[in-house]
Design a protein around this motif. Structure first.
Motif, short mmCIF file in Angstrom:
data_model
loop_
_atom_site.label_atom_id
_atom_site.label_comp_id
_atom_site.label_asym_id
_atom_site.label_seq_id
_atom_site.Cartn_x
_atom_site.Cartn_y
_atom_site.Cartn_z
N LEU A 26 48.08 102.54 30.60
CA LEU A 26 49.41 102.01 30.29
C LEU A 26 50.24 101.80 31.55
N ILE A 27 50.15 102.73 32.48
CA ILE A 27 50.90 102.60 33.74
C ILE A 27 50.43 101.37 34.51
N PHE A 28 49.11 101.20 34.62
CA PHE A 28 48.60 100.06 35.37
C PHE A 28 48.85 98.75 34.63
N ALA A 29 48.83 98.76 33.29
CA ALA A 29 49.12 97.54 32.55
C ALA A 29 50.57 97.12 32.75
N LEU A 30 51.48 98.09 32.70
CA LEU A 30 52.89 97.76 32.94
C LEU A 30 53.11 97.27 34.37
N SER A 31 52.48 97.93 35.32
CA SER A 31 52.66 97.51 36.71
C SER A 31 52.00 96.15 36.96
N LEU A 32 50.95 95.82 36.21
CA LEU A 32 50.34 94.51 36.36
C LEU A 32 51.26 93.41 35.84
N GLY A 33 52.15 93.74 34.92
CA GLY A 33 53.11 92.76 34.45
C GLY A 33 54.37 92.71 35.28
N ILE A 34 54.80 93.85 35.79
CA ILE A 34 56.09 93.93 36.49
C ILE A 34 55.98 93.59 37.98
N PRO A 36 53.83 91.72 39.97
CA PRO A 36 53.74 90.33 40.45
C PRO A 36 54.99 89.50 40.19
N ILE A 37 55.59 89.68 39.02
CA ILE A 37 56.79 88.89 38.70
C ILE A 37 57.94 89.27 39.63
N SER A 38 58.13 90.56 39.81
CA SER A 38 59.23 90.98 40.70
C SER A 38 58.94 90.61 42.14
N SER A 39 57.69 90.70 42.57
CA SER A 39 57.38 90.32 43.95
C SER A 39 57.57 88.82 44.15
N TYR A 40 57.30 88.01 43.12
CA TYR A 40 57.53 86.58 43.24
C TYR A 40 59.00 86.29 43.48
N PHE A 41 59.86 86.81 42.61
CA PHE A 41 61.28 86.48 42.73
C PHE A 41 61.93 87.12 43.95
N LEU A 42 61.54 88.35 44.27
CA LEU A 42 62.12 88.99 45.45
C LEU A 42 61.68 88.31 46.74
N SER A 43 60.39 87.98 46.82
CA SER A 43 59.92 87.33 48.05
C SER A 43 60.45 85.90 48.16
N ARG A 44 60.63 85.21 47.04
CA ARG A 44 61.18 83.86 47.08
C ARG A 44 62.62 83.86 47.59
N ASP A 45 63.40 84.84 47.13
CA ASP A 45 64.81 84.86 47.50
C ASP A 45 65.08 85.51 48.86
N TYR A 46 64.34 86.56 49.20
CA TYR A 46 64.67 87.33 50.41
C TYR A 46 63.68 87.19 51.55
N LEU A 47 62.45 86.83 51.26
CA LEU A 47 61.45 86.78 52.33
C LEU A 47 61.13 85.35 52.76
N ALA A 59 52.82 86.88 44.95
CA ALA A 59 52.63 87.43 43.61
C ALA A 59 51.15 87.61 43.29
N VAL A 60 50.33 86.67 43.70
CA VAL A 60 48.89 86.77 43.47
C VAL A 60 48.31 87.95 44.24
N VAL A 61 48.74 88.12 45.47
CA VAL A 61 48.28 89.26 46.27
C VAL A 61 48.72 90.58 45.63
N ASN A 64 46.51 91.35 42.67
CA ASN A 64 45.20 91.81 43.11
C ASN A 64 45.25 93.24 43.65
N VAL A 65 46.33 93.59 44.29
CA VAL A 65 46.49 94.96 44.78
C VAL A 65 46.52 95.94 43.61
N VAL A 66 47.24 95.59 42.55
CA VAL A 66 47.30 96.46 41.37
C VAL A 66 45.92 96.58 40.73
N LEU A 67 45.19 95.47 40.62
CA LEU A 67 43.85 95.52 40.03
C LEU A 67 42.89 96.36 40.86
#
Length: 97
Positions: A26-34, A36-47, A59-61, A64-67
């Motif tokens: 459950l922890i890994f499933a939640l982190s697999l959803g949260i 990548p999406i958060s890293s996409y928006f955070l990296s798009r806006d701040y990085l 987000a893809v990276v 893959n790190v979570v998997l």
């Protein structure tokens, strides 16, 4: 009577192990959803200053790190369970073969 106690202990131990496995799943499933999406928006806006291609790669990276982390953790858990079982089983005799 002692056989019933031994069987109950085995069932109890398996239930504890499966509960831990389900929690990790459950922890890994939640982190697999949260993650990548958060890293996409955070990296798009701040990085990457609005660059969506680099943000998507980030987000893809992250996915893959979570998997890979889940695979490594499952392999470590499997090896821990094997060492526990190996230590608790009596030595095999010639009659058992």
């Amino acid at each position: 009577m002692s056989e019933q106690v031994a069987a109950a202990k085995i069932v109890e131990r398996q239930a504890e192990q499966q509960g831990g496995v389900l929690g990790k799943l459950l922890i890994f499933a939640l982190s697999l959803g949260i993650v990548p999406i958060s890293s996409y928006f955070l990296s798009r806006d701040y990085l990457w200053d609005g660059n969506t291609i680099f943000a998507a790669i980030t987000a893809v990276v992250a996915a893959n790190v979570v998997l890979v982390a889940y695979i490594i953790e499952s392999l470590r858990e499997e090896s821990r369970m094997k060492t526990k079982e190996k230590g608790k089983q009596p030595a095999e005799s010639k009659k058992d073969r």
